[in-house]
Design an enzyme around this catalytic site. Structure first.
Site, PDB file in Angstrom:
ATOM      1  N   LYS A  27     -16.559  -1.026 -28.021  1.00 55.38           N
ATOM      2  CA  LYS A  27     -16.409  -2.364 -27.436  1.00 55.38           C
ATOM      3  C   LYS A  27     -17.754  -2.906 -26.982  1.00 55.38           C
ATOM      4  O   LYS A  27     -18.695  -2.141 -26.748  1.00 55.38           O
ATOM      5  CB  LYS A  27     -15.482  -2.281 -26.209  1.00 55.38           C
ATOM      6  N   ARG A  86      -1.542   1.301 -30.169  1.00 58.48           N
ATOM      7  CA  ARG A  86      -0.398   1.408 -31.093  1.00 58.48           C
ATOM      8  C   ARG A  86      -0.304   2.804 -31.691  1.00 58.48           C
ATOM      9  O   ARG A  86       0.781   3.265 -32.049  1.00 58.48           O
ATOM     10  CB  ARG A  86      -0.510   0.323 -32.168  1.00 58.48           C
TER      11      ARG A  86
HETATM   12  N1  BES Z   1      -6.900  -2.113 -24.590  1.00 62.40           N
HETATM   13  C1  BES Z   1      -7.224  -3.056 -25.578  1.00 62.40           C
HETATM   14  C2  BES Z   1      -6.552  -4.405 -25.374  1.00 62.40           C
HETATM   15  C3  BES Z   1      -7.026  -5.212 -24.197  1.00 62.40           C
HETATM   16  C4  BES Z   1      -8.016  -6.161 -24.362  1.00 62.40           C
HETATM   17  C5  BES Z   1      -6.441  -5.091 -22.966  1.00 62.40           C
HETATM   18  C6  BES Z   1      -8.409  -6.920 -23.293  1.00 62.40           C
HETATM   19  C7  BES Z   1      -6.846  -5.845 -21.895  1.00 62.40           C
HETATM   20  C8  BES Z   1      -7.832  -6.781 -22.056  1.00 62.40           C
HETATM   21  C9  BES Z   1      -6.794  -2.553 -26.957  1.00 62.40           C
HETATM   22  O1  BES Z   1      -6.831  -1.180 -27.138  1.00 62.40           O
HETATM   23  C10 BES Z   1      -7.715  -3.128 -27.953  1.00 62.40           C
HETATM   24  O2  BES Z   1      -8.879  -2.792 -27.923  1.00 62.40           O
HETATM   25  N2  BES Z   1      -7.201  -3.979 -28.819  1.00 62.40           N
HETATM   26  C11 BES Z   1      -8.006  -4.622 -29.801  1.00 62.40           C
HETATM   27  C12 BES Z   1      -7.244  -4.611 -31.090  1.00 62.40           C
HETATM   28  C13 BES Z   1      -8.055  -5.044 -32.276  1.00 62.40           C
HETATM   29  C14 BES Z   1      -9.107  -4.022 -32.577  1.00 62.40           C
HETATM   30  C15 BES Z   1      -7.138  -5.223 -33.451  1.00 62.40           C
HETATM   31  C16 BES Z   1      -8.264  -6.038 -29.315  1.00 62.40           C
HETATM   32  O3  BES Z   1      -7.376  -6.648 -28.716  1.00 62.40           O
HETATM   33  O4  BES Z   1      -9.374  -6.519 -29.520  1.00 62.40           O
HETATM   34 MN    MN Z   2      -8.737  -0.516 -27.758  1.00 59.02          MN
END
Ligand code: BES
Ligand code: MN
Ligand code: ZN
Length: 496
Positions: free
Chosen positions: A278, A352
């Site tokens: 991230k 997921r």
């Molecule tokens: N934990 C995150 C989602 C999230 C994002 C929660 C912001 C709270 C605030 C999740 O694991 C994630 O990283 N999702 C990605 C999915 C993408 C790679 C398809 C996302 O939302 O960017």
């Molecule tokens: Mn994630």
């Protein structure tokens, strides 16, 4: 905290503080008028000077009002009289409770004008007072070393007026229990990720469940998780030095024949994104990526403490998502417990992956319904912001039930259309499916992925990425949502 219903004449009530409502343009509510009379018009005099116009969110503390036994009176703004809704009423009460938290008031009597009974009946009135006042004394479990501010003084809350005192009293008790469950969730979620690891969550689930006779807590360690063939969960966890844990909490308050409600929580104790790392901005907030797990644990404690006549199973998949020489890579293919293969195109779509194995595990309980809770996608935050959780699933009635529970609990969720179309986006050339489907409709493609593992189950999914915590700097912290929604859902089921 001690909760009761007031029945005496308000001016005679011995409490540290009376909480009264004032409508906009300085108009006293019904109880306020009685106090004004007892004080020989002092309140009205103060208001006519224009010092407290009754704007929503404002409060004013007055001491030693003559003719009134309580040592203080707190005025709280209800906004325009015509616009008095459950929401503005809740806001006035929450502002008052917050103001009390800045004083040494130990006992208070709540005497705010209420919206019409069809919006807030006696039971929900009691419940809101119980929940809001008990939640107002929550303080973040920080690790600051300086002198701590004194713990909140409020110990006793007397609410009224009540037509049916018994209904108010039940509401007060259940509302306070919900606030206690929210505090459990918030404490777990607010802890730093070096403390709140998968093993720590498992220990806490065990410890919290310890005192409850009808609650059984089991923890699967890495070897047991391997035996369950949870290949997707293990793929997420393999880059971390923290071993994974799979927590099973079984509450048996109902008859043996009664099919259980199964709750499934995402417990990523820190989501760095893994190899698909991230951005650094606000990455610390990914300690909240276990909020679904914390909500499941809180819900199990709640049903046990209220001894609800239900069977409820809580499943928590707890892992840490980290980059490492052993970490899962984009392009790797994992085999889920259900036997379906998954091409992991983005290691940051890890929620997921752990949920699919947890949802498969749910099948052995022959559930009445399965509900998963997860801070699953940033896309859900883009779609709905921070007011509503995303609601999806494969069963109309269950989604309607959850939607209505959210409305009644003032912890709202909103449906997103999980139609077959979205599954197209997660097709893979190399495995049964991919774990991502592009940016478009990201909250729904994530649910479509989960949908592949819940066929034949009555399943709903709550994406709580936007609602489980507040980010930023000054207000940062867990909100305790969706515990009120879930509590309402379970209480209603118990009443059937
Ligand atoms: N934990 C995150 C989602 C999230 C994002 C929660 C912001 C709270 C605030 C999740 O694991 C994630 O990283 N999702 C990605 C999915 C993408 C790679 C398809 C996302 O939302 O960017
Ligand atoms: Mn994630
Ligand atoms: Zn995540």
């Amino acid at each position: 905290m001690d909760f009761s219903v007031w029945t005496r004449e308000l001016p005679e009530l011995a409490a540290d503080c009376l909480v009264l409502g004032v409508f906009e343009e300085s108009e006293l509510g019904a109880e306020g008028k009685a106090i004004d009379t007892a004080s020989g018009g002092r309140l009205q005099k103060l208001l006519s000077r224009g010092d407290f116009p009754g704007r929503s969110g404002d409060t004013l503390l007055i001491t030693d009002l003559p003719g009134v036994k309580a040592t203080r009176v707190l005025l709280t703004g209800l906004g325009p009289r015509a616009g008095l809704t459950r929401r503005t009423w809740r806001k006035a009460l929450a502002s008052a409770a917050a103001a009390l938290g800045r004083t040494r008031v130990a006992s208070c009597a709540i005497a705010l004008d209420r919206p019409p009974a069809k919006e807030l009946d006696d039971y929900y009135f009691g419940r809101a007072v119980g929940e809001i006042t008990a939640a107002s004394v929550y303080r973040i479990n920080d690790l600051k070393t300086g002198r701590k501010p004194p713990t909140p003084a409020l110990k006793k809350v007397i609410a009224g007026p009540a037509r049916k005192a018994q209904a108010v009293q039940r509401g007060l008790t259940e509302g306070a229990a919900i606030a206690a469950a929210m505090a459990v969730q918030r404490d777990l979620a607010n802890l730093p990720p070096n403390v709140c690891t998968p093993s720590y969550i498992a220990e806490q689930a065990r410890a919290l469940g310890g005192g409850q006779p009808k609650l059984r807590v089991r923890v699967l360690d890495q070897a047991a998780i391997r035996r369950e063939r949870m290949g997707c969960l293990l793929a997420v966890s393999q880059g971390s030095h923290e071993p994974p844990r799979f927590i099973v909490m079984e509450y048996s308050g109902g008859s043996k024949q009664q099919a259980p409600v199964v709750l499934v929580g995402k417990g990523v104790t820190f989501d760095s994104g893994g190899i698909s790392l991230k951005d650094p901005g606000a990455m610390d907030e990914m300690k909240y990526d276990m909020s679904g797990a914390a909500a499941v644990i809180a819900a199990l404690l709640l049903v046990a403490s209220l001894r609800l006549p239900l069977n409820v199973v809580g499943l928590v998949a707890a892992v840490e998502n980290m980059p490492d020489g052993k970490a899962v890579k984009p392009g790797d293919i994992a085999t889920s417990a259900a036997g379906l293969t998954v091409e992991i195109l983005n290691t940051d779509a890890e929620g997921r992956l752990i949920l699919c194995d947890a949802l498969h595990y749910a099948r052995r309980f022959n559930p009445a319904v399965v509900i998963d809770m997860a801070t699953l996608t940033g896309a859900c935050v883009i779609a709905l912001g921070h007011h509503h959780a995303g609601l999806m699933g494969n069963d109309e009635a269950l989604q309607q039930e959850l939607f209505e529970a959210g409305q009644r609990a003032d912890d709202r969720c909103w449906r997103l259309p999980l139609t077959d179309d979205y599954a197209e986006q997660i097709k893979s050339n190399f495995a049964d499916m991919a774990n991502v489907g592009g940016r478009d409709g990201g909250a729904i493609t994530a649910a479509a992925f989960l949908g592949k593992f819940t066929q034949g189950l009555k399943w709903a999914h709550l994406d709580i990425a936007g609602t489980a915590y507040t980010g930023g700097t000054t207000q940062k912290g867990s909100t305790g949502r969706p515990t009120p929604l879930l509590a309402e859902f379970l209480l209603r089921r118990a009443a059937r």
